[in-house]
Design a protein around this motif. Sequence first.
Motif, PDB file in Angstrom:
ATOM      1  N   ILE A  98       0.863  -1.172   0.000  1.00 13.51           N
ATOM      2  CA  ILE A  98       0.000   0.000   0.000  1.00 13.51           C
ATOM      3  C   ILE A  98       0.900   1.222   0.000  1.00 13.51           C
ATOM      4  CG2 ILE A  98      -1.825   1.244   1.218  1.00 13.51           C
ATOM      5  CD1 ILE A  98      -2.584  -1.499   2.479  1.00 13.51           C
ATOM      6  N   GLY A 102      -3.973   6.222   1.561  1.00 10.90           N
ATOM      7  CA  GLY A 102      -5.044   5.300   1.894  1.00 10.90           C
ATOM      8  C   GLY A 102      -4.528   4.086   2.613  1.00 10.90           C
ATOM      9  N   ALA A 103      -5.351   3.572   3.470  1.00  9.62           N
ATOM     10  CA  ALA A 103      -5.019   2.397   4.264  1.00  9.62           C
ATOM     11  C   ALA A 103      -6.322   1.826   4.779  1.00  9.62           C
ATOM     12  CB  ALA A 103      -4.106   2.790   5.420  1.00  9.62           C
ATOM     13  N   SER A 104      -6.210   0.704   5.444  1.00  4.52           N
ATOM     14  CA  SER A 104      -7.382   0.117   6.085  1.00  4.52           C
ATOM     15  C   SER A 104      -7.053  -0.110   7.552  1.00  4.52           C
ATOM     16  CB  SER A 104      -7.745  -1.209   5.413  1.00  4.52           C
ATOM     17  OG  SER A 104      -6.778  -2.191   5.733  1.00  4.52           O
ATOM     18  N   GLU A 105      -8.026  -0.579   8.263  1.00  6.52           N
ATOM     19  CA  GLU A 105      -7.834  -0.848   9.688  1.00  6.52           C
ATOM     20  C   GLU A 105      -6.714  -1.855   9.918  1.00  6.52           C
ATOM     21  OE1 GLU A 105     -10.412  -3.065  13.193  1.00  6.52           O
ATOM     22  OE2 GLU A 105     -11.464  -2.113  11.530  1.00  6.52           O
ATOM     23  N   HIS A 106      -6.579  -2.817   9.007  1.00  2.46           N
ATOM     24  CA  HIS A 106      -5.619  -3.902   9.185  1.00  2.46           C
ATOM     25  C   HIS A 106      -4.341  -3.736   8.377  1.00  2.46           C
ATOM     26  CE1 HIS A 106      -8.640  -6.019  11.460  1.00  2.46           C
ATOM     27  NE2 HIS A 106      -9.497  -5.843  10.463  1.00  2.46           N
ATOM     28  N   LYS A 107      -4.376  -2.890   7.355  1.00  4.99           N
ATOM     29  CA  LYS A 107      -3.201  -2.732   6.494  1.00  4.99           C
ATOM     30  C   LYS A 107      -2.901  -1.254   6.305  1.00  4.99           C
ATOM     31  CE  LYS A 107      -3.687  -7.212   4.581  1.00  4.99           C
ATOM     32  NZ  LYS A 107      -3.894  -8.084   3.472  1.00  4.99           N
ATOM     33  N   GLU A 109      -0.951   2.354   5.437  1.00  7.71           N
ATOM     34  CA  GLU A 109      -0.176   2.944   4.354  1.00  7.71           C
ATOM     35  C   GLU A 109       1.313   2.726   4.629  1.00  7.71           C
ATOM     36  OE1 GLU A 109       0.678   7.452   2.764  1.00  7.71           O
ATOM     37  OE2 GLU A 109      -1.331   6.974   3.491  1.00  7.71           O
TER      38      GLU A 109
END
Length: 155
Positions: A98, A102-107, A109
Amino acid sequence: MTPAELIDLARKKGAMIATAESCTGGLIAGAITDIPGSSDVFDRGFVTYSNAAKSDMLGVAPSTIETFGAVSEEVARAMANGALKRSAASIAVSVTGIAGPGASEHKPEGRVCFGLAQNGHDTLTQTLEFGAIGRADVRRATVAHALSLIANALS
């Protein structure tokens, strides 16, 4: 290690290199092929930005992507193995990550998973957290680390 130094090392070792890239979009292959004479040691690069490309071009099982996510060591391993199998290379590096934003809760940036497949060796994987340093810097750091992975394996 500079790309020129890597090419010299690969030439001395009689190695042929392949790349499988997602988040870098071909920058690793570009760094290597920017150097005159790189055709002595560079076979091909796979730019597999989409999940479908990872499956179609490298043979990554869709179930692996669904189970672990595209940014995972499992997918990086499958990408490196696929690049090695589908090329004339003796060593292949893969990256999936990534770059941001942007990113997610688990992954987050800046997370990049690497794979390194080499004839006669177990495939290595690792994950680095570069952090939210910006897209260009994550990609630049990823290229540098991928080149060093290849160099260390050949040393």
